[in-house]
Design an enzyme around this catalytic site. Structure first.
Site, PDB file in Angstrom:
ATOM      1  N   SER A  57       0.685  -1.320  -0.207  1.00 33.78           N
ATOM      2  CA  SER A  57      -0.233  -0.363   0.167  1.00 33.78           C
ATOM      3  C   SER A  57       1.034   1.252  -0.275  1.00 33.78           C
ATOM      4  O   SER A  57       0.490   2.213  -0.094  1.00 33.78           O
ATOM      5  CB  SER A  57      -0.600   0.039   0.853  1.00 33.78           C
ATOM      6  N   ASP A  70      -4.718  -1.535   8.112  1.00 36.03           N
ATOM      7  CA  ASP A  70      -4.460  -2.312   7.617  1.00 36.03           C
ATOM      8  C   ASP A  70      -3.803  -3.518   9.109  1.00 36.03           C
ATOM      9  O   ASP A  70      -2.713  -4.011   8.986  1.00 36.03           O
ATOM     10  CB  ASP A  70      -3.828  -3.045   6.111  1.00 36.03           C
TER      11      ASP A  70
END
Length: 285
Positions: free
Chosen positions: A99, A168
């Site tokens: 990410s 996350d």
């Protein structure tokens, strides 16, 4: 904490998370004002799918590898695959972008990105992988604590109104992680209500999600959306049957654009599983 994302990079959960992440970034860059993105559990930002960790699980074979063999006309999936190919053009055919790399790829010169990683070796790798990008600040710190320290974002004494927070976590203790994440989201919303928040979560036993999603609906956000992709039948005895993303304050119309995207992902990655889920826990006013 023993979790290492290198074992799971490029799997179906990453595909879902990263397709949504890039779709959110596209909305951010559609307006000229600068934006801020915070990645609270960033990992190392770049992974090698031919490394021992990834080959040991083979999870990428059921995620990015499968999707690359099934071209889709869906714009969100095409955007994601283009980003993966751009990463591989730089880092080799076995590379997979995490990410932080995707945020740096998708956002603009005027935007700012903060990436937090607590584990020393992962944080060092993250710094190396994104070294030299003036937009990106790397923090070796707890990502939940960073929500207090870094929000609301201020750049050159100017408070930024627009942005995205990705959370996350590893979910090593699943129920406890849900409670910690929801408490962190509640406090973060009090600091920066305008942002979009995306919390990734695993789907194992459905009963474990009921209380989490009920509590999420009560967060002080303008709207709360869940997006889920199962790759196995719900409540299968296997370890993880799919994953979801809890979205707080998603952009207007974001759910409508996801319908075809999720259907295409399900066809490619989960043809024998139940259909994907896009549902408002609290619809926008």
């Amino acid at each position: 904490m023993n979790y290492r994302h290198a074992f799971h990079a490029g799997n179906a959960a990453d595909v879902l998370k990263h397709v949504l992440l890039l779709a959110l970034c596209e909305r951010l860059v559609a307006k000229p004002a600068p934006a801020f993105a915070l990645d609270t559990h960033a990992g190392r930002g770049l992974y090698a799918l031919d490394a021992d960790a990834a080959r040991r699980t083979g999870e990428a074979d059921e995620g990015i590898a499968r999707l690359l063999t099934r071209p889709s006309g869906d714009p969100a999936i095409a955007r994601y695959l283009d980003a993966v190919r751009a990463c591989r053009a730089i880092h080799g055919e076995a590379a997979y972008p995490g990410s932080p790399w995707l945020l740096a790829h998708a956002l603009r010169a005027q935007d700012r990105i903060a990436c937090c990683e607590l584990q020393p070796d992962e944080a060092a790798a993250l710094k190396s992988n994104l070294d030299g990008d003036p937009r990106v600040a790397i923090h070796r710190r707890d990502g939940y604590a960073a929500l207090k320290a870094l929000l609301p974002p201020v750049v050159n004494r100017q408070r930024l109104a627009r942005g995205l927070v990705l959370i996350d976590p590893p979910y090593e203790a699943q129920r406890a992680e849900f409670d910690i994440a929801l408490a962190a989201l509640r406090e973060a919303l009090g600091r920066w209500l305008q942002a979009t928040y995306a919390l990734w979560y695993p789907i194992k036993q459905r009963r474990d999600l009921r209380a989490f999603q009920r509590d999420a609906a009560g967060l002080p956000a303008r709207s709360v959306l869940v997006v889920e992709l199962l790759v196995r039948p719900d409540d299968s005895p296997l370890r993880m049957n799919g994953s979801g993303v809890l979205l707080l304050n998603p952009p207007f119309g974001f759910d409508t654009g996801l319908v075809k995207t999720l259907a295409a992902l399900s066809d490619a990655l989960a043809s024998q599983a139940p259909p994907p889920r896009i549902e408002w826990l609290r619809a926008p006013d």
